[in-house]
Write a protein that holds these residues in place. Sequence first.
Motif, PDB file in Angstrom:
ATOM      1  N   ASP A  31      12.465  -4.715  -6.632  1.00  0.00           N
ATOM      2  CA  ASP A  31      11.455  -5.227  -7.421  1.00  0.00           C
ATOM      3  C   ASP A  31       9.995  -4.422  -6.947  1.00  0.00           C
ATOM      4  O   ASP A  31       9.638  -4.603  -5.795  1.00  0.00           O
ATOM      5  CB  ASP A  31      11.170  -6.801  -7.453  1.00  0.00           C
ATOM      6  CG  ASP A  31      10.393  -7.090  -8.891  1.00  0.00           C
ATOM      7  OD1 ASP A  31      11.106  -7.373  -9.695  1.00  0.00           O
ATOM      8  OD2 ASP A  31       9.145  -6.802  -8.718  1.00  0.00           O
ATOM      9  N   ASN A  88      16.557 -14.039 -16.392  1.00  0.00           N
ATOM     10  CA  ASN A  88      15.657 -14.532 -17.369  1.00  0.00           C
ATOM     11  C   ASN A  88      16.234 -14.028 -18.710  1.00  0.00           C
ATOM     12  O   ASN A  88      16.702 -12.941 -18.969  1.00  0.00           O
ATOM     13  CB  ASN A  88      14.283 -14.017 -17.178  1.00  0.00           C
ATOM     14  CG  ASN A  88      13.691 -14.671 -15.978  1.00  0.00           C
ATOM     15  OD1 ASN A  88      13.960 -15.968 -15.741  1.00  0.00           O
ATOM     16  ND2 ASN A  88      12.933 -13.835 -15.116  1.00  0.00           N
ATOM     17  N   GLU A  96      10.715 -10.056 -19.029  1.00  0.00           N
ATOM     18  CA  GLU A  96       9.662  -9.077 -19.400  1.00  0.00           C
ATOM     19  C   GLU A  96      10.133  -8.029 -19.794  1.00  0.00           C
ATOM     20  O   GLU A  96       9.881  -7.340 -20.662  1.00  0.00           O
ATOM     21  CB  GLU A  96       8.707  -8.892 -18.189  1.00  0.00           C
ATOM     22  CG  GLU A  96       7.924 -10.205 -18.005  1.00  0.00           C
ATOM     23  CD  GLU A  96       6.887 -10.155 -16.764  1.00  0.00           C
ATOM     24  OE1 GLU A  96       7.124  -9.042 -16.042  1.00  0.00           O
ATOM     25  OE2 GLU A  96       6.503 -11.104 -16.329  1.00  0.00           O
ATOM     26  N   VAL A  97      11.386  -7.553 -19.167  1.00  0.00           N
ATOM     27  CA  VAL A  97      11.878  -6.038 -19.458  1.00  0.00           C
ATOM     28  C   VAL A  97      13.149  -6.184 -20.304  1.00  0.00           C
ATOM     29  O   VAL A  97      14.074  -7.057 -19.689  1.00  0.00           O
ATOM     30  CB  VAL A  97      12.174  -5.435 -18.110  1.00  0.00           C
ATOM     31  CG1 VAL A  97      12.690  -3.964 -18.680  1.00  0.00           C
ATOM     32  CG2 VAL A  97      10.883  -5.156 -17.469  1.00  0.00           C
ATOM     33  N   HIS A 101      18.724  -7.868 -16.436  1.00  0.00           N
ATOM     34  CA  HIS A 101      18.553  -7.996 -14.966  1.00  0.00           C
ATOM     35  C   HIS A 101      18.765  -8.840 -14.296  1.00  0.00           C
ATOM     36  O   HIS A 101      18.325 -10.114 -14.677  1.00  0.00           O
ATOM     37  CB  HIS A 101      17.482  -7.092 -14.635  1.00  0.00           C
ATOM     38  CG  HIS A 101      16.276  -7.677 -15.303  1.00  0.00           C
ATOM     39  ND1 HIS A 101      15.833  -7.529 -16.432  1.00  0.00           N
ATOM     40  CD2 HIS A 101      15.331  -8.171 -14.387  1.00  0.00           C
ATOM     41  CE1 HIS A 101      14.710  -8.071 -16.667  1.00  0.00           C
ATOM     42  NE2 HIS A 101      14.441  -8.653 -15.592  1.00  0.00           N
ATOM     43  N   HIS A 103      17.760 -11.043 -10.799  1.00  0.00           N
ATOM     44  CA  HIS A 103      16.878 -10.919  -9.603  1.00  0.00           C
ATOM     45  C   HIS A 103      17.537 -11.699  -8.490  1.00  0.00           C
ATOM     46  O   HIS A 103      18.119 -12.515  -8.481  1.00  0.00           O
ATOM     47  CB  HIS A 103      15.615 -11.666  -9.874  1.00  0.00           C
ATOM     48  CG  HIS A 103      14.752 -11.444 -10.962  1.00  0.00           C
ATOM     49  ND1 HIS A 103      13.504 -10.896 -10.862  1.00  0.00           N
ATOM     50  CD2 HIS A 103      15.063 -11.560 -12.404  1.00  0.00           C
ATOM     51  CE1 HIS A 103      13.064 -10.550 -11.907  1.00  0.00           C
ATOM     52  NE2 HIS A 103      13.666 -11.057 -12.822  1.00  0.00           N
TER      53      HIS A 103
HETATM   54  P1  AMP Z   1      11.797 -10.354 -15.947  1.00  0.00           P
HETATM   55  O1  AMP Z   1      10.501 -11.017 -15.967  1.00  0.00           O
HETATM   56  O2  AMP Z   1      12.760 -10.975 -15.475  1.00  0.00           O
HETATM   57  O3  AMP Z   1      11.814  -9.465 -16.965  1.00  0.00           O
HETATM   58  O4  AMP Z   1      11.513  -9.394 -14.784  1.00  0.00           O
HETATM   59  C1  AMP Z   1      11.182  -8.167 -14.782  1.00  0.00           C
HETATM   60  C2  AMP Z   1      10.855  -7.530 -13.301  1.00  0.00           C
HETATM   61  O5  AMP Z   1      10.820  -6.111 -13.408  1.00  0.00           O
HETATM   62  C3  AMP Z   1       9.538  -8.101 -12.706  1.00  0.00           C
HETATM   63  O6  AMP Z   1       9.943  -8.928 -11.540  1.00  0.00           O
HETATM   64  C4  AMP Z   1       8.719  -6.764 -12.446  1.00  0.00           C
HETATM   65  O7  AMP Z   1       8.145  -6.829 -11.198  1.00  0.00           O
HETATM   66  C5  AMP Z   1      10.057  -5.680 -12.403  1.00  0.00           C
HETATM   67  N1  AMP Z   1       9.499  -4.424 -12.533  1.00  0.00           N
HETATM   68  C6  AMP Z   1       8.991  -3.987 -13.683  1.00  0.00           C
HETATM   69  N2  AMP Z   1       8.718  -2.398 -13.449  1.00  0.00           N
HETATM   70  C7  AMP Z   1       9.406  -2.352 -12.207  1.00  0.00           C
HETATM   71  C8  AMP Z   1       9.768  -0.911 -11.737  1.00  0.00           C
HETATM   72  N3  AMP Z   1       9.190   0.280 -12.301  1.00  0.00           N
HETATM   73  N4  AMP Z   1      10.490  -0.863 -10.652  1.00  0.00           N
HETATM   74  C9  AMP Z   1      10.827  -2.006  -9.996  1.00  0.00           C
HETATM   75  N5  AMP Z   1      10.636  -3.201 -10.543  1.00  0.00           N
HETATM   76  C10 AMP Z   1      10.158  -3.310 -11.687  1.00  0.00           C
END
Ligand code: AMP
Length: 120
Positions: A31, A88, A96-97, A101, A103
């Motif tokens: 991350d 999540n 967020e993404v 995924h 963690h």
């Molecule tokens: P979530 O809130 O579960 O969607 O987590 C998204 C995660 O993606 C967060 O912990 C971010 O820090 C991580 N993240 C976003 N962009 C990148 C990236 N380019 N490389 C690695 N991790 C990322």
Amino acid sequence: MATETIFTKIINKELPSDMLYQDELVTAFRDINPAMPTHVLIVPNEPIASNADVTEAHEAAMGRMHTVARKLAEDEGIAQDGYRLIINCGENGRQEVPHIHMHLLGGANVGPMLIRQKSS
Ligand code: AMP
């Protein structure tokens, strides 16, 4: 099929990442903003948006995410002390993404599971 996100670019090596593992089903990378000493994201190569989009067709990739999490926890030296896996989902889950995924979090005590919400 979900819209491609930054994670697809990482999987395709179009964007740099600290990639730890890749096979035909999943990819794992650190991350970018770690919340714990070990914070790795394990993602299916297919851009499935969230757990709300998972079907039986994805069971091999979802299962592989777990076995890769186990292997990486061993490689990172956190398996014996324990760790937390988080997925999540959606707005209330604070995803967020929009590319599902997992963690992998460890290297210290992660604390209580959740801030408890009052039931109404
Ligand atoms: P979530 O809130 O579960 O969607 O987590 C998204 C995660 O993606 C967060 O912990 C971010 O820090 C991580 N993240 C976003 N962009 C990148 C990236 N380019 N490389 C690695 N991790 C990322």
